[in-house]
Enzyme design. Structure first.
Site, mmCIF file in Angstrom:
data_model
loop_
_atom_site.group_PDB
_atom_site.id
_atom_site.type_symbol
_atom_site.label_atom_id
_atom_site.label_comp_id
_atom_site.label_asym_id
_atom_site.label_seq_id
_atom_site.Cartn_x
_atom_site.Cartn_y
_atom_site.Cartn_z
ATOM 1 N N GLY A 10 0.771 -1.161 -0.160
ATOM 2 C CA GLY A 10 0.166 0.207 -0.031
ATOM 3 C C GLY A 10 0.820 1.321 -0.210
ATOM 4 O O GLY A 10 1.982 1.272 -0.239
ATOM 5 N N CYS A 11 0.363 2.369 0.405
ATOM 6 C CA CYS A 11 1.170 3.772 0.534
ATOM 7 C C CYS A 11 2.201 3.554 1.511
ATOM 8 O O CYS A 11 2.259 3.162 2.547
ATOM 9 C CB CYS A 11 0.020 4.750 0.992
ATOM 10 S SG CYS A 11 0.888 6.244 1.195
ATOM 11 N N PHE A 12 3.449 3.950 0.639
ATOM 12 C CA PHE A 12 4.717 3.734 1.252
ATOM 13 C C PHE A 12 4.573 4.671 2.681
ATOM 14 O O PHE A 12 5.680 4.367 3.516
ATOM 15 C CB PHE A 12 5.851 4.090 0.640
ATOM 16 C CG PHE A 12 5.736 5.006 -0.336
ATOM 17 C CD1 PHE A 12 5.212 6.333 -0.384
ATOM 18 C CD2 PHE A 12 6.600 4.946 -1.661
ATOM 19 C CE1 PHE A 12 5.251 7.330 -1.079
ATOM 20 C CE2 PHE A 12 6.527 5.912 -2.577
ATOM 21 C CZ PHE A 12 5.852 7.156 -2.349
ATOM 22 N N HIS A 153 -2.550 2.324 7.361
ATOM 23 C CA HIS A 153 -1.645 1.135 7.989
ATOM 24 C C HIS A 153 -1.802 1.360 9.578
ATOM 25 O O HIS A 153 -2.262 2.370 10.051
ATOM 26 C CB HIS A 153 -0.249 1.235 7.736
ATOM 27 C CG HIS A 153 -0.071 0.885 6.463
ATOM 28 N ND1 HIS A 153 0.027 1.807 5.433
ATOM 29 C CD2 HIS A 153 0.053 -0.245 5.527
ATOM 30 C CE1 HIS A 153 0.129 1.370 4.044
ATOM 31 N NE2 HIS A 153 0.235 0.045 4.361
#
EC number: 1.8.4.11
Length: 163
Positions: A10-12, A153
């Site tokens: 997903g988004c870093f 997250h």
């Protein structure tokens, strides 16, 4: 001794923010890998995953421990998606640097699947690490620079390695 591991889930930003706090992690950097575009950018990285390069101290943590945490903080069963982020850039992937790392990553995927913590099977891909391209400066340490910024997250589970 230090080693590196590259993970995508997903988004870093969110991955980096949680992983950097783990025991033994020396440095994290976000970037792009797994695609064909040379010198990708945030607006042009088709085929690449948003990923985190993690440098760690092998005396304080291990590849297996980092995989364990990785599978605690993202949903590895959603194909090309984490939270609201959709597309191959947001795929769950482990970028391995050796056959040994690939084998250990596959073994860990088996552990996650056998745990039955997720109702669906793991779709995390195992991809050879080729070139890791650093993301733009404004993406590095983004959630430290922008507290309260977007992330999908969280720590969903305890360790898969504990009985």
């Amino acid at each position: 001794m230090t080693k590196k591991i590259v993970l995508a889930g997903g988004c870093f930003w969110g991955l980096q923010d949680l992983i950097r706090k783990q025991t033994g992690v020396i440095q994290t950097r976000v970037g792009y890998t797994g695609g064909k575009i040379i010198n990708p950018t945030y607006t042009n990285h088709e085929g690449h995953a948003e990923a985190v390069e993690i440098e760690y101290d092998t005396e304080k943590t291990s590849y297996k421990n980092l995989l364990d945490f990785f599978f605690q903080i993202h949903n590895p069963t959603t194909l090309n998606q984490q939270g609201n982020d959709r597309g191959t850039s947001y795929r769950s992937a482990i970028f391995y640097g050796s056959d040994e790392e690939k084998k250990e990553a596959q073994n860990f995927i088996d552990i996650v699947n056998k745990s039955k913590r997720w109702k669906d099977p793991v779709v995390t891909t195992l991809e050879p690490l080729d070139k890791f391209y650093l993301a733009e400066d404004y993406h590095q340490d983004y959630l430290e620079k922008n507290p309260g910024g977007y992330t999908c997250h969280a720590i969903y589970f305890d360790s898969y390695l504990k009985p």
